[in-house]
Design a protein around this motif. Structure first.
Motif, PDB file in Angstrom:
ATOM      1  N   LEU A 313       0.872  -1.177   0.000  1.00 23.63           N
ATOM      2  CA  LEU A 313       0.000   0.000   0.000  1.00 23.63           C
ATOM      3  C   LEU A 313       0.911   1.230   0.000  1.00 23.63           C
ATOM      4  CD1 LEU A 313      -2.942   1.091   0.276  1.00 23.63           C
ATOM      5  CD2 LEU A 313      -2.556   1.107   2.746  1.00 23.63           C
ATOM      6  N   ILE A 314       0.756   2.042  -1.017  1.00 31.71           N
ATOM      7  CA  ILE A 314       1.653   3.200  -1.174  1.00 31.71           C
ATOM      8  C   ILE A 314       0.833   4.481  -1.076  1.00 31.71           C
ATOM      9  CG2 ILE A 314       3.409   4.234  -2.667  1.00 31.71           C
ATOM     10  CD1 ILE A 314       3.355   1.607  -4.304  1.00 31.71           C
ATOM     11  N   SER A 315       1.256   5.369  -0.209  1.00 35.07           N
ATOM     12  CA  SER A 315       0.625   6.698  -0.151  1.00 35.07           C
ATOM     13  C   SER A 315       1.560   7.691  -0.804  1.00 35.07           C
ATOM     14  CB  SER A 315       0.445   7.145   1.297  1.00 35.07           C
ATOM     15  OG  SER A 315      -0.648   6.524   1.825  1.00 35.07           O
ATOM     16  N   ILE A 316       1.052   8.342  -1.800  1.00 35.49           N
ATOM     17  CA  ILE A 316       1.883   9.275  -2.550  1.00 35.49           C
ATOM     18  C   ILE A 316       1.405  10.692  -2.253  1.00 35.49           C
ATOM     19  CG2 ILE A 316       2.691   9.900  -4.873  1.00 35.49           C
ATOM     20  CD1 ILE A 316       1.714   7.058  -5.742  1.00 35.49           C
ATOM     21  N   SER A 317       2.335  11.565  -1.859  1.00 35.96           N
ATOM     22  CA  SER A 317       1.944  12.964  -1.664  1.00 35.96           C
ATOM     23  C   SER A 317       2.951  13.869  -2.353  1.00 35.96           C
ATOM     24  CB  SER A 317       1.823  13.302  -0.181  1.00 35.96           C
ATOM     25  OG  SER A 317       2.912  12.752   0.512  1.00 35.96           O
ATOM     26  N   THR A 318       2.608  15.129  -2.460  1.00 29.90           N
ATOM     27  CA  THR A 318       3.507  16.048  -3.170  1.00 29.90           C
ATOM     28  C   THR A 318       4.608  16.499  -2.218  1.00 29.90           C
ATOM     29  OG1 THR A 318       2.124  17.883  -2.521  1.00 29.90           O
ATOM     30  CG2 THR A 318       1.669  16.914  -4.664  1.00 29.90           C
ATOM     31  N   THR A 319       5.776  16.780  -2.765  1.00 29.16           N
ATOM     32  CA  THR A 319       6.886  17.185  -1.892  1.00 29.16           C
ATOM     33  C   THR A 319       6.631  18.561  -1.271  1.00 29.16           C
ATOM     34  OG1 THR A 319       7.951  17.591  -4.010  1.00 29.16           O
ATOM     35  CG2 THR A 319       8.929  15.897  -2.628  1.00 29.16           C
ATOM     36  N   ASP A 320       5.820  19.379  -1.937  1.00 25.94           N
ATOM     37  CA  ASP A 320       5.575  20.719  -1.383  1.00 25.94           C
ATOM     38  C   ASP A 320       4.291  20.777  -0.537  1.00 25.94           C
ATOM     39  OD1 ASP A 320       3.699  20.487  -3.322  1.00 25.94           O
ATOM     40  OD2 ASP A 320       4.401  22.173  -4.544  1.00 25.94           O
ATOM     41  N   PHE A 321       3.763  19.600  -0.147  1.00 24.32           N
ATOM     42  CA  PHE A 321       2.567  19.516   0.688  1.00 24.32           C
ATOM     43  C   PHE A 321       1.337  20.161   0.074  1.00 24.32           C
ATOM     44  CE2 PHE A 321       6.088  19.101   3.679  1.00 24.32           C
ATOM     45  CZ  PHE A 321       5.748  17.894   4.279  1.00 24.32           C
ATOM     46  N   SER A 322       1.315  20.295  -1.235  1.00 22.02           N
ATOM     47  CA  SER A 322       0.119  20.870  -1.848  1.00 22.02           C
ATOM     48  C   SER A 322      -0.945  19.790  -1.996  1.00 22.02           C
ATOM     49  CB  SER A 322       0.470  21.488  -3.193  1.00 22.02           C
ATOM     50  OG  SER A 322       1.031  20.495  -4.025  1.00 22.02           O
ATOM     51  N   PHE A 323      -2.189  20.210  -2.208  1.00 26.77           N
ATOM     52  CA  PHE A 323      -3.276  19.259  -2.433  1.00 26.77           C
ATOM     53  C   PHE A 323      -2.992  18.414  -3.666  1.00 26.77           C
ATOM     54  CE2 PHE A 323      -6.318  22.469  -0.361  1.00 26.77           C
ATOM     55  CZ  PHE A 323      -6.186  21.850   0.863  1.00 26.77           C
ATOM     56  N   ILE A 324      -3.530  17.207  -3.653  1.00 26.77           N
ATOM     57  CA  ILE A 324      -3.433  16.350  -4.844  1.00 26.77           C
ATOM     58  C   ILE A 324      -4.486  16.833  -5.848  1.00 26.77           C
ATOM     59  CG2 ILE A 324      -3.861  14.003  -5.711  1.00 26.77           C
ATOM     60  CD1 ILE A 324      -1.352  13.878  -4.209  1.00 26.77           C
ATOM     61  N   THR A 325      -4.024  17.303  -6.979  1.00 28.56           N
ATOM     62  CA  THR A 325      -4.947  17.841  -7.986  1.00 28.56           C
ATOM     63  C   THR A 325      -5.094  16.863  -9.147  1.00 28.56           C
ATOM     64  OG1 THR A 325      -3.187  18.817  -9.269  1.00 28.56           O
ATOM     65  CG2 THR A 325      -4.139  20.193  -7.526  1.00 28.56           C
ATOM     66  N   LEU A 351      -4.347  15.336   0.806  1.00 34.08           N
ATOM     67  CA  LEU A 351      -2.898  15.462   0.673  1.00 34.08           C
ATOM     68  C   LEU A 351      -2.207  14.214   0.156  1.00 34.08           C
ATOM     69  CD1 LEU A 351      -2.110  17.486   3.920  1.00 34.08           C
ATOM     70  CD2 LEU A 351      -2.243  18.354   1.585  1.00 34.08           C
ATOM     71  N   SER A 352      -2.962  13.151  -0.044  1.00 36.15           N
ATOM     72  CA  SER A 352      -2.287  11.969  -0.574  1.00 36.15           C
ATOM     73  C   SER A 352      -3.203  11.119  -1.448  1.00 36.15           C
ATOM     74  CB  SER A 352      -1.705  11.129   0.557  1.00 36.15           C
ATOM     75  OG  SER A 352      -2.742  10.445   1.210  1.00 36.15           O
ATOM     76  N   PHE A 353      -2.534  10.342  -2.268  1.00 32.95           N
ATOM     77  CA  PHE A 353      -3.224   9.407  -3.137  1.00 32.95           C
ATOM     78  C   PHE A 353      -2.641   8.036  -2.812  1.00 32.95           C
ATOM     79  CE2 PHE A 353      -3.386   7.257  -7.396  1.00 32.95           C
ATOM     80  CZ  PHE A 353      -4.759   7.111  -7.412  1.00 32.95           C
ATOM     81  N   SER A 354      -3.520   7.089  -2.436  1.00 34.77           N
ATOM     82  CA  SER A 354      -3.026   5.778  -2.021  1.00 34.77           C
ATOM     83  C   SER A 354      -3.425   4.724  -3.027  1.00 34.77           C
ATOM     84  CB  SER A 354      -3.613   5.382  -0.668  1.00 34.77           C
ATOM     85  OG  SER A 354      -3.288   6.364   0.277  1.00 34.77           O
ATOM     86  N   VAL A 355      -2.478   3.833  -3.309  1.00 32.70           N
ATOM     87  CA  VAL A 355      -2.774   2.716  -4.205  1.00 32.70           C
ATOM     88  C   VAL A 355      -2.267   1.429  -3.576  1.00 32.70           C
ATOM     89  CG1 VAL A 355      -2.729   4.023  -6.360  1.00 32.70           C
ATOM     90  CG2 VAL A 355      -0.605   3.047  -5.496  1.00 32.70           C
ATOM     91  N   CYS A 356      -2.988   0.363  -3.862  1.00 29.42           N
ATOM     92  CA  CYS A 356      -2.564  -0.950  -3.418  1.00 29.42           C
ATOM     93  C   CYS A 356      -2.231  -1.749  -4.672  1.00 29.42           C
ATOM     94  CB  CYS A 356      -3.709  -1.592  -2.644  1.00 29.42           C
ATOM     95  SG  CYS A 356      -3.306  -3.210  -2.010  1.00 29.42           S
ATOM     96  N   ILE A 357      -1.004  -2.254  -4.732  1.00 35.18           N
ATOM     97  CA  ILE A 357      -0.560  -2.997  -5.925  1.00 35.18           C
ATOM     98  C   ILE A 357       0.152  -4.287  -5.516  1.00 35.18           C
ATOM     99  CG2 ILE A 357      -0.310  -0.867  -7.293  1.00 35.18           C
ATOM    100  CD1 ILE A 357       2.715  -1.031  -6.890  1.00 35.18           C
ATOM    101  N   ASP A 358       0.296  -5.204  -6.454  1.00 35.07           N
ATOM    102  CA  ASP A 358       1.081  -6.415  -6.204  1.00 35.07           C
ATOM    103  C   ASP A 358       2.522  -5.985  -5.965  1.00 35.07           C
ATOM    104  OD1 ASP A 358      -1.212  -7.735  -6.835  1.00 35.07           O
ATOM    105  OD2 ASP A 358      -0.516  -8.499  -8.777  1.00 35.07           O
ATOM    106  N   TYR A 359       3.150  -6.530  -4.923  1.00 34.34           N
ATOM    107  CA  TYR A 359       4.511  -6.103  -4.621  1.00 34.34           C
ATOM    108  C   TYR A 359       5.523  -6.745  -5.564  1.00 34.34           C
ATOM    109  CZ  TYR A 359       8.867  -5.106  -2.333  1.00 34.34           C
ATOM    110  OH  TYR A 359      10.130  -4.675  -2.095  1.00 34.34           O
ATOM    111  N   ASP A 360       6.354  -5.906  -6.149  1.00 35.96           N
ATOM    112  CA  ASP A 360       7.423  -6.370  -7.029  1.00 35.96           C
ATOM    113  C   ASP A 360       8.539  -5.347  -6.842  1.00 35.96           C
ATOM    114  OD1 ASP A 360       9.148  -6.302  -9.275  1.00 35.96           O
ATOM    115  OD2 ASP A 360       7.642  -7.195 -10.576  1.00 35.96           O
ATOM    116  N   ALA A 361       9.629  -5.770  -6.191  1.00 35.56           N
ATOM    117  CA  ALA A 361      10.667  -4.833  -5.760  1.00 35.56           C
ATOM    118  C   ALA A 361      11.165  -3.951  -6.908  1.00 35.56           C
ATOM    119  CB  ALA A 361      11.825  -5.615  -5.138  1.00 35.56           C
TER     120      ALA A 361
END
Ligand code: ASP
Ligand code: MG
Length: 420
Positions: A313-325, A351-361
């Motif tokens: 499960l990955i939460s992705i946010s912007t480096t400048d803490f801006s809203f996810i547009t 502030l974040s977008f989360s995705v769940c994906i199959d893990y593959d390093a």
């Protein structure tokens, strides 16, 4: 009307399995029948390993190849006591095809090598099965699936040329089926330059659906080591229930969320042509199994539970803490598509977008590298994604009891939980 049967690797993993297949044909084969068979037992895995060793130039290819040969010879000697039976030559000649490949230097395209070599598993199994069925007194003809299933040259994931394939099936197979059963391979196809392709792991169900579509068959029966389509994986749950009937749409949904009982590509061609799909147990062929068709009894849909392991499960946010547009999302989606990352579920907050994906390093590293400019990541590995179709609140409680829930999402028919 023509019908298609499909037998997977588990159903022909030993001599008893091949005998059982012949018994099923004796007792239950309809008049005009095409039979699609996968490689025996775990042969595809063994050939994959052989192919890797071959590409890497490792000396263990000899040991690996000998094991594959020995496994098939054990089955053959048990089924054909007469050592002069033609199967002995036929099989030896097929092994020589592997010898020839191993003697050459590998082609630079690893996927090309894979398909030329790994496809032979299905050739071996169908030769044994066809000879044995014939020996059991059932008239049958061995067909090379590559004369019918035509694909592009995307090795390991051949894309079917439906027009050519349907044409080839239609113009010759119905005639054969008037007088005898036809036995052919799952999983394999052919390019316009006459090289072998494969259709993706576990692709034999899909092959069977392609043949059924081309024949405009009345039904396709997939013979399996389970009583039918169950509401959960019996390896993970003890109290599973079988569906008597399912609609194509419901079966498609289940495979989309990760149910592995039928290959996801199988259902669409059947649905398009209105071909009924039966999933039946090969160890109890008299049982009804599950019928998948357009109209299914919708009244009592038992909740279906589909578990996908090894999730991140990955939460992705912007480096400048801006809203996810929407602009961020469009960049993220373009990257997922480019890296062929399938999103199993997703959720958005300010502030974040989360995705769940199959893990593959490797893929995950690539994803991070591709988005390093502007995004940052938080993640949790070794999670499970549990999807419940036709959920009830009790079912959700039951499945999340004692577990840490990282994400929960409910729609009208489907609940998804990401848990540890
Ligand atoms: N033999 C192939 C595999 O194991 C295809 C199949 O079994 O459906 O993936
Ligand atoms: Mg298989």
């Amino acid at each position: 009307m023509n019908q298609v049967f499909k037998f997977g690797g588990a159903s022909v993993k030993d001599a008893a399995g091949v005998r059982n297949l012949a018994e099923i044909l004796k007792k239950y084969a309809p008049k005009n029948l095409l039979v699609v068979v996968s490689a025996m037992g775990k042969t595809t895995n063994a050939l994959e390993e052989l192919n890797e060793a071959y590409i890497a130039g490792e000396s263990r290819i000899t040991v690996l190849f000998e094991a594959i040969k020995a496994y098939h010879w054990v089955i053959v000697t048990e089924l054909f006591p007469d050592s002069k039976h033609p199967i002995y030559d036929d099989l030896a000649n097929t092994f020589v095809e592997i010898d020839w490949i191993l003697e050459e230097t590998p082609h630079p395209d690893a996927d090309f090598n894979y398909d030329q070599l790994v496809s032979i598993g299905e050739v071996l199994s169908t030769k044994i099965v066809a000879h044995f069925v014939q020996l059991s007194g059932i008239s049958c003809k061995w067909l090379d699936a590559r004369s019918y299933i035509q694909t592009d040259n995307t090795y390991r994931e051949g894309q079917v040329d439906w027009e050519k394939t349907t044409q080839l099936i239609k113009e010759s197979i119905p005639n054969i089926l008037k007088t005898e059963i036809a036995i052919t391979q799952g999983f394999i196809g052919n390019t316009s330059e006459n090289f072998t392709t494969t259709l993706g792991r576990e692709g034999s169900d899909f092959s069977a659906a392609i043949f059924a579509y081309g024949l405009q068959a009345e039904s396709l029966t997939i013979w399996k080591d389970v009583p039918g389509v169950l509401n959960a994986d019996p390896k993970l749950f003890t109290d599973t229930q079988k569906y008597e009937q399912l609609s194509y749409a419901e079966a498609l949904e289940m495979t989309y969320y990760g149910a592995t009982v039928i290959h996801p590509k199988t259902i669409k061609p059947l649905q398009n042509a209105g071909i009924a799909l039966l999933v039946k147990p090969f160890y109890a062929p008299e049982e009804a199994g599950t019928l998948i068709s357009e109209k299914a009894d919708k009244q009592h849909l038992i909740p279906a539970i589909i578990v996908k392991k090894n999730q991140i499960l990955i939460s992705i946010s912007t480096t400048d803490f801006s809203f996810i547009t929407e602009n961020h999302l469009s960049e993220l989606f373009a990257t997922f598509a480019h890296l062929h990352i399938k999103l199993n579920t997703m959720q958005i907050s300010a502030l974040s977008f989360s995705v769940c994906i199959d893990y593959d390093a490797k893929r995950f590293q690539k994803l991070q590298a591709a988005l390093a400019n502007g995004f940052k990541f938080k993640y949790n590995e070794a999670l499970e994604l549990i999807t419940i179709r036709h959920f009830t609140p009790e079912k959700i409680d039951e499945l999340s009891a004692g577990r840490k829930v990282y994400m929960e999402q409910l729609s009208r028919n489907t609940a998804q939980l990401v848990v540890q």
